[in-house]
Design a protein around this motif. Sequence first.
Motif, PDB file in Angstrom:
ATOM      1  N   MET A 138      -2.022  -1.404  -7.782  1.00 19.03           N
ATOM      2  CA  MET A 138      -1.914  -0.655  -9.132  1.00 19.03           C
ATOM      3  C   MET A 138      -0.713  -0.698  -9.599  1.00 19.03           C
ATOM      4  O   MET A 138       0.205  -0.464  -8.915  1.00 19.03           O
ATOM      5  N   PHE A 139      -0.793  -0.983 -10.849  1.00 22.09           N
ATOM      6  CA  PHE A 139       0.617  -1.144 -11.536  1.00 22.09           C
ATOM      7  C   PHE A 139       1.650  -1.908 -10.953  1.00 22.09           C
ATOM      8  O   PHE A 139       2.817  -1.564 -11.043  1.00 22.09           O
ATOM      9  N   GLY A 140       1.189  -3.106 -10.564  1.00 23.50           N
ATOM     10  CA  GLY A 140       2.048  -3.838 -10.160  1.00 23.50           C
ATOM     11  C   GLY A 140       2.721  -3.683  -8.559  1.00 23.50           C
ATOM     12  O   GLY A 140       3.398  -4.451  -8.224  1.00 23.50           O
ATOM     13  N   VAL A 141       2.258  -2.775  -7.902  1.00 21.25           N
ATOM     14  CA  VAL A 141       2.638  -2.131  -6.782  1.00 21.25           C
ATOM     15  C   VAL A 141       1.302  -2.367  -5.702  1.00 21.25           C
ATOM     16  O   VAL A 141       0.349  -1.811  -5.994  1.00 21.25           O
ATOM     17  N   SER A 142       1.391  -3.056  -4.478  1.00 21.18           N
ATOM     18  CA  SER A 142       0.372  -3.126  -3.495  1.00 21.18           C
ATOM     19  C   SER A 142       0.076  -1.791  -2.908  1.00 21.18           C
ATOM     20  O   SER A 142       1.212  -0.804  -2.758  1.00 21.18           O
ATOM     21  N   VAL A 143      -0.847  -1.424  -2.949  1.00 25.67           N
ATOM     22  CA  VAL A 143      -1.415  -0.176  -2.208  1.00 25.67           C
ATOM     23  C   VAL A 143      -1.157   0.000  -0.812  1.00 25.67           C
ATOM     24  O   VAL A 143      -1.054   1.028  -0.295  1.00 25.67           O
ATOM     25  N   PHE A 144      -1.370  -0.987   0.190  1.00 26.91           N
ATOM     26  CA  PHE A 144      -1.400  -1.203   1.306  1.00 26.91           C
ATOM     27  C   PHE A 144       0.031  -0.320   1.906  1.00 26.91           C
ATOM     28  O   PHE A 144      -0.071   0.831   2.535  1.00 26.91           O
ATOM     29  N   PRO A 145       1.097  -0.799   1.236  1.00 26.42           N
ATOM     30  CA  PRO A 145       2.534  -0.045   2.031  1.00 26.42           C
ATOM     31  C   PRO A 145       2.368   1.559   1.494  1.00 26.42           C
ATOM     32  O   PRO A 145       3.126   2.245   2.294  1.00 26.42           O
ATOM     33  N   VAL A 146       2.149   1.728   0.301  1.00 31.48           N
ATOM     34  CA  VAL A 146       1.856   3.088  -0.168  1.00 31.48           C
ATOM     35  C   VAL A 146       1.232   3.920   0.832  1.00 31.48           C
ATOM     36  O   VAL A 146       1.803   5.100   1.323  1.00 31.48           O
ATOM     37  N   VAL A 147      -0.074   3.513   1.082  1.00 29.88           N
ATOM     38  CA  VAL A 147      -0.861   4.350   1.945  1.00 29.88           C
ATOM     39  C   VAL A 147      -0.192   4.441   3.341  1.00 29.88           C
ATOM     40  O   VAL A 147      -0.282   5.552   4.006  1.00 29.88           O
ATOM     41  N   ALA A 148       0.121   3.275   3.842  1.00 33.69           N
ATOM     42  CA  ALA A 148       0.772   3.134   5.196  1.00 33.69           C
ATOM     43  C   ALA A 148       1.999   4.021   5.180  1.00 33.69           C
ATOM     44  O   ALA A 148       2.044   4.728   6.195  1.00 33.69           O
ATOM     45  N   TRP A 149       2.830   3.885   4.294  1.00 30.72           N
ATOM     46  CA  TRP A 149       3.959   4.723   4.490  1.00 30.72           C
ATOM     47  C   TRP A 149       3.521   6.482   4.168  1.00 30.72           C
ATOM     48  O   TRP A 149       4.108   7.173   5.127  1.00 30.72           O
ATOM     49  N   ALA A 150       2.841   6.759   3.553  1.00 30.11           N
ATOM     50  CA  ALA A 150       2.582   7.963   3.227  1.00 30.11           C
ATOM     51  C   ALA A 150       1.750   8.592   4.381  1.00 30.11           C
ATOM     52  O   ALA A 150       2.082   9.632   4.953  1.00 30.11           O
ATOM     53  N   LEU A 151       0.803   7.750   4.922  1.00 31.52           N
ATOM     54  CA  LEU A 151       0.215   8.476   6.268  1.00 31.52           C
ATOM     55  C   LEU A 151       1.389   8.468   7.703  1.00 31.52           C
ATOM     56  O   LEU A 151       1.162   9.181   8.184  1.00 31.52           O
ATOM     57  N   ALA A 152       1.938   7.213   7.652  1.00 35.79           N
ATOM     58  CA  ALA A 152       3.033   7.251   8.641  1.00 35.79           C
ATOM     59  C   ALA A 152       3.993   8.366   8.513  1.00 35.79           C
ATOM     60  O   ALA A 152       4.448   9.215   9.582  1.00 35.79           O
ATOM     61  N   LEU A 153       4.428   8.755   7.241  1.00 36.48           N
ATOM     62  CA  LEU A 153       5.416   9.806   7.276  1.00 36.48           C
ATOM     63  C   LEU A 153       4.818  11.268   7.332  1.00 36.48           C
ATOM     64  O   LEU A 153       5.557  12.142   8.059  1.00 36.48           O
ATOM     65  N   VAL A 154       3.596  11.418   6.848  1.00 33.85           N
ATOM     66  CA  VAL A 154       3.064  12.736   7.479  1.00 33.85           C
ATOM     67  C   VAL A 154       2.741  12.835   8.887  1.00 33.85           C
ATOM     68  O   VAL A 154       3.072  13.893   9.467  1.00 33.85           O
ATOM     69  N   ALA A 155       1.918  11.831   9.509  1.00 32.66           N
ATOM     70  CA  ALA A 155       2.047  11.764  11.012  1.00 32.66           C
ATOM     71  C   ALA A 155       3.140  11.902  11.497  1.00 32.66           C
ATOM     72  O   ALA A 155       3.367  12.798  12.410  1.00 32.66           O
ATOM     73  N   GLY A 156       4.246  10.913  11.271  1.00 28.30           N
ATOM     74  CA  GLY A 156       5.556  11.163  12.074  1.00 28.30           C
ATOM     75  C   GLY A 156       6.314  12.602  11.883  1.00 28.30           C
ATOM     76  O   GLY A 156       6.853  12.909  12.970  1.00 28.30           O
ATOM     77  N   TYR A 157       6.074  13.172  10.670  1.00 27.41           N
ATOM     78  CA  TYR A 157       6.662  14.554  10.560  1.00 27.41           C
ATOM     79  C   TYR A 157       6.124  15.579  11.688  1.00 27.41           C
ATOM     80  O   TYR A 157       7.087  16.125  12.304  1.00 27.41           O
ATOM     81  N   PHE A 158       4.921  15.580  11.781  1.00 26.62           N
ATOM     82  CA  PHE A 158       4.219  16.535  12.762  1.00 26.62           C
ATOM     83  C   PHE A 158       4.623  15.975  13.987  1.00 26.62           C
ATOM     84  O   PHE A 158       4.857  17.033  14.891  1.00 26.62           O
ATOM     85  N   ILE A 159       4.503  14.654  14.333  1.00 26.08           N
ATOM     86  CA  ILE A 159       4.862  14.225  15.823  1.00 26.08           C
ATOM     87  C   ILE A 159       6.462  14.580  16.213  1.00 26.08           C
ATOM     88  O   ILE A 159       6.490  15.214  17.304  1.00 26.08           O
ATOM     89  N   VAL A 160       7.171  14.326  15.084  1.00 31.90           N
ATOM     90  CA  VAL A 160       8.499  14.412  15.546  1.00 31.90           C
ATOM     91  C   VAL A 160       8.889  15.993  15.757  1.00 31.90           C
ATOM     92  O   VAL A 160       9.744  16.617  16.667  1.00 31.90           O
ATOM     93  N   GLU A 161       8.075  16.882  15.158  1.00 32.71           N
ATOM     94  CA  GLU A 161       8.473  18.334  15.108  1.00 32.71           C
ATOM     95  C   GLU A 161       7.878  18.700  16.494  1.00 32.71           C
ATOM     96  O   GLU A 161       8.525  19.619  17.041  1.00 32.71           O
TER      97      GLU A 161
END
Length: 160
Positions: free
Chosen positions: A40-63
């Motif tokens: 979308m808009f010249g940006v691959s959706v895969f890394p956006v979704v992967a990073w967003a999900l990883a950061l959400v999960a990562g935050y609560f796991i790390v906490e």
Amino acid sequence: MLTAHPYRYLLVAILSLVVAVSWTYATKHMYDYNLPFASMFGVSVFPVVAWALALVAGYFIVESIVKHVGAKHPLVQFIVVVGAYAVAVVIAETVGYHLLGIHNIGTSQYVGLPLCDCLHAPIWMQIGYFSLGPLHWLLVKMIIVTSNLWYFLTRSDRIV
């Protein structure tokens, strides 16, 4: 089970998406996969979704790891966070590259990390991968501290 105020979940999710979109947009010229992912808009959706999900999960796991370890001092907490995210990045990249066959051909000319042969990218991008989790964690903590400070400073029943 880690419990948090519902607004904390929303804060973490929104901030994860902001960090993921910002990183992926800034590095969009580096992403070109061997598999057909939407863009979308010249940006691959895969890394956006992967990073967003990883950061959400990562935050609560790390906490929960920080809580389990009993780290009270902010510096010790940050060291635990950096270590946990480093391990998570290596595992995620190894699984994605070797087991799932997801290859970023836009950076395939770069040498991967030793031992795992993953994360084929320039050094600055590898540093970014290892920095995004701790950066996200710090931003969430700063917003929480700032909002708590603002709340207590603006209360009408505070003792002067």
